[in-house]
Design an enzyme around this catalytic site. Structure first.
Site, PDB file in Angstrom:
ATOM      1  N   HIS A 114      13.317 -11.460  -4.950  1.00  8.34           N
ATOM      2  CA  HIS A 114      15.046 -12.701  -4.822  1.00  8.34           C
ATOM      3  C   HIS A 114      15.410 -13.163  -3.812  1.00  8.34           C
ATOM      4  CE1 HIS A 114      18.048 -14.182  -7.696  1.00  8.34           C
ATOM      5  NE2 HIS A 114      18.788 -14.106  -6.039  1.00  8.34           N
ATOM      6  N   GLU A 115      15.910 -11.990  -2.574  1.00 13.68           N
ATOM      7  CA  GLU A 115      16.821 -12.302  -1.391  1.00 13.68           C
ATOM      8  C   GLU A 115      15.883 -12.646  -0.690  1.00 13.68           C
ATOM      9  OE1 GLU A 115      19.330 -11.858  -1.463  1.00 13.68           O
ATOM     10  OE2 GLU A 115      20.298 -11.132  -3.855  1.00 13.68           O
ATOM     11  N   HIS A 169      15.316 -16.173  -1.367  1.00 13.43           N
ATOM     12  CA  HIS A 169      16.720 -16.975  -0.319  1.00 13.43           C
ATOM     13  C   HIS A 169      16.909 -17.161   0.885  1.00 13.43           C
ATOM     14  CE1 HIS A 169      19.724 -17.600  -3.686  1.00 13.43           C
ATOM     15  NE2 HIS A 169      19.109 -15.817  -3.632  1.00 13.43           N
TER      16      HIS A 169
END
Length: 159
Positions: A67-68, A71
């Site tokens: 998820h990170e 980003h």
């Protein structure tokens, strides 16, 4: 798991699922309370909540890292890196990252309100999180005097 092991894990996940290198820092941050991790826009670093690893295992941790990294890579490519952006949602689905992380216990549990002001005349109640001086205020309904009570002590006496 140490910060060096986390760095190696993030680099490996980035190479395997994104086919791009991770060239910044990944570290644990024990001050994170309500989130699994965060991507720092200015430094491009990733911080991970260590309690997720302790409570939910490495599989959950890899989902947070993916998820990170979504980003991270989208921000560096100057594409939509926010949760609301279609680029982010599509990349997250492609790599199989987690949209939301599981809840972590061990945080501070607080009553939403700690103090209560009660009007002496009409018994109107006002709940407050912060302590105030009741002599400086009056009831909004009848302009009566207010008396301050601490709610946590009442809960301790009952329990």
């Amino acid at each position: 798991m140490t910060d060096q092991e986390l760095q190696a894990l993030v680099e490996a996940v980035s190479a395997r699922y994104f086919a791009r290198p991770f060239r910044h820092q990944a570290r644990f941050n024990s001050r994170l309370r309500t989130t699994g991790g965060r991507y720092l826009l200015r430094s491009h670093d990733i911080e991970i909540n260590p309690r997720h690893l302790e409570q939910h295992g490495e599989e959950e941790l890899i989902g947070i890292v993916k998820h990170e990294l979504c980003h991270y890579h989208l921000h560096l490519e100057k594409k939509g890196y926010q949760h609301k952006d279609r680029d982010f949602q599509e990349l997250l689905k492609q790599v199989g990252g987690s949209r939301y992380c599981q809840e972590v216990g061990g945080g501070r549990t607080r009553l939403p309100y700690r103090y209560e002001l009660v009007c002496e005349a009409c018994q109107m109640r006002y709940k407050r999180k912060r302590k105030i001086n009741p002599a400086r205020y009056r009831c909004g309904r009848c302009s009566g005097k207010l008396r301050l009570y601490e709610l946590e002590t009442a809960a301790k006496q009952q329990g």
